[in-house]
Scaffold this motif. Structure first.
Motif, short mmCIF file in Angstrom:
data_model
loop_
_atom_site.label_atom_id
_atom_site.label_comp_id
_atom_site.label_asym_id
_atom_site.label_seq_id
_atom_site.Cartn_x
_atom_site.Cartn_y
_atom_site.Cartn_z
N SER A 125 31.82 37.82 45.71
CA SER A 125 30.88 37.67 44.60
C SER A 125 30.97 38.82 43.61
CB SER A 125 29.45 37.56 45.13
OG SER A 125 29.13 38.73 45.85
N ARG A 126 31.84 39.78 43.85
CA ARG A 126 32.00 40.94 42.96
C ARG A 126 33.29 40.79 42.17
NH1 ARG A 126 34.17 46.09 44.75
NH2 ARG A 126 34.10 47.44 42.95
N ASP A 127 33.22 40.95 40.88
CA ASP A 127 34.38 40.78 39.99
C ASP A 127 35.49 41.77 40.35
OD1 ASP A 127 36.17 40.40 37.93
OD2 ASP A 127 34.71 40.68 36.33
N PRO A 128 36.68 41.26 40.73
CA PRO A 128 37.78 42.16 41.10
C PRO A 128 38.58 42.66 39.90
CG PRO A 128 38.41 39.89 41.49
CD PRO A 128 36.99 39.87 41.00
N SER A 129 38.19 42.32 38.68
CA SER A 129 38.92 42.77 37.49
C SER A 129 38.97 44.29 37.44
CB SER A 129 38.23 42.25 36.22
OG SER A 129 38.21 40.84 36.21
N TYR A 130 40.03 44.81 36.84
CA TYR A 130 40.18 46.27 36.71
C TYR A 130 40.95 46.57 35.44
CZ TYR A 130 44.77 45.09 38.54
OH TYR A 130 46.00 44.53 38.71
N GLY A 131 40.60 47.66 34.79
CA GLY A 131 41.29 48.05 33.56
C GLY A 131 41.35 46.89 32.58
N SER A 132 42.55 46.57 32.11
CA SER A 132 42.75 45.45 31.18
C SER A 132 43.03 44.14 31.91
CB SER A 132 43.93 45.76 30.25
OG SER A 132 43.67 46.93 29.51
N CYS A 133 43.14 44.20 33.22
CA CYS A 133 43.43 42.99 34.00
C CYS A 133 42.13 42.27 34.33
CB CYS A 133 44.18 43.37 35.29
SG CYS A 133 44.61 41.93 36.29
N THR A 134 41.93 41.13 33.71
CA THR A 134 40.70 40.36 33.90
C THR A 134 40.97 39.14 34.77
OG1 THR A 134 39.97 41.05 31.71
CG2 THR A 134 38.84 39.17 32.69
N TYR A 135 40.22 39.02 35.84
CA TYR A 135 40.32 37.86 36.72
C TYR A 135 39.42 36.76 36.15
CZ TYR A 135 42.70 40.31 40.55
OH TYR A 135 43.59 40.98 41.34
#
Length: 174
Positions: A125-135
């Motif tokens: 349930s937690r957004d794994p996106s990081y930096g410029s990489c958006t899931y």
């Protein structure tokens, strides 16, 4: 001339068999098959947003097989995890598999079955996106267009090209 016709028929029969055999492999796969659930998807979590990621403790071989399936027959968009692309770093199997698994999961309506990958993935349930990489997530707009025809037919065209080349080589000699 009769020999040429016979050889051409053999090539066509072989191509039909290869296409049929390729379809059989997909049907027998243990990786989840698209479920085409409604776009609202899994609402297990409070805000209804969920992601599918690779499990850190999964066996490397199983994870690689699942990633290969997701980017191949599963038709996940794996272009962002290619070298030089926005989600390539960190360059490790868990990170790349997580991106591909989530893309497949989101394309298939966030159905829990679409986040199994032979037991190598799980829903968070937690957004794994990081930096410029958006899931992608169920809350973000996704393209509803089908996968490009070129991805669906690429294997058949490879076989057809191979058979055509063999046909030309055989009959130039005669």
């Amino acid at each position: 001339m009769n020999l040429k016709l016979w050889v051409l028929k053999c090539f066509l029969m072989a191509e039909c068999y290869m296409v049929w055999a390729g379809a059989q492999v997909k049907e027998e796969s243990t990786i989840p098959i698209p479920t085409y659930s409604p776009p609202e998807g899994n609402t297990t979590f409070l805000d209804g947003t969920s992601w599918c990621v690779a499990l850190a403790g999964a066996k490397q071989d199983d994870l690689q097989n699942a990633l290969d399936w997701a980017c191949g027959l599963g038709m996940a968009d794996c272009s962002p995890i290619q070298p030089g692309e926005i989600c390539f770093e960190p360059d490790n199997l868990v990170s790349h598999a997580s991106y591909a698994f989530n893309n497949y999961y989101q394309q298939n309506g966030n159905a829990p079955i679409a986040c199994n990958f032979g037991g190598t993935a799980g829903i968070i349930s937690r957004d794994p996106s990081y930096g410029s990489c958006t899931y992608q997530s169920s809350g973000k707009s996704l393209s509803s267009s089908p996968p490009p025809l070129s991805r669906l037919c690429s294997v058949s065209w490879r076989y057809a090209g191979t058979f055509l080349l063999l046909y030309i080589i055989i009959f130039i000699r005669y």
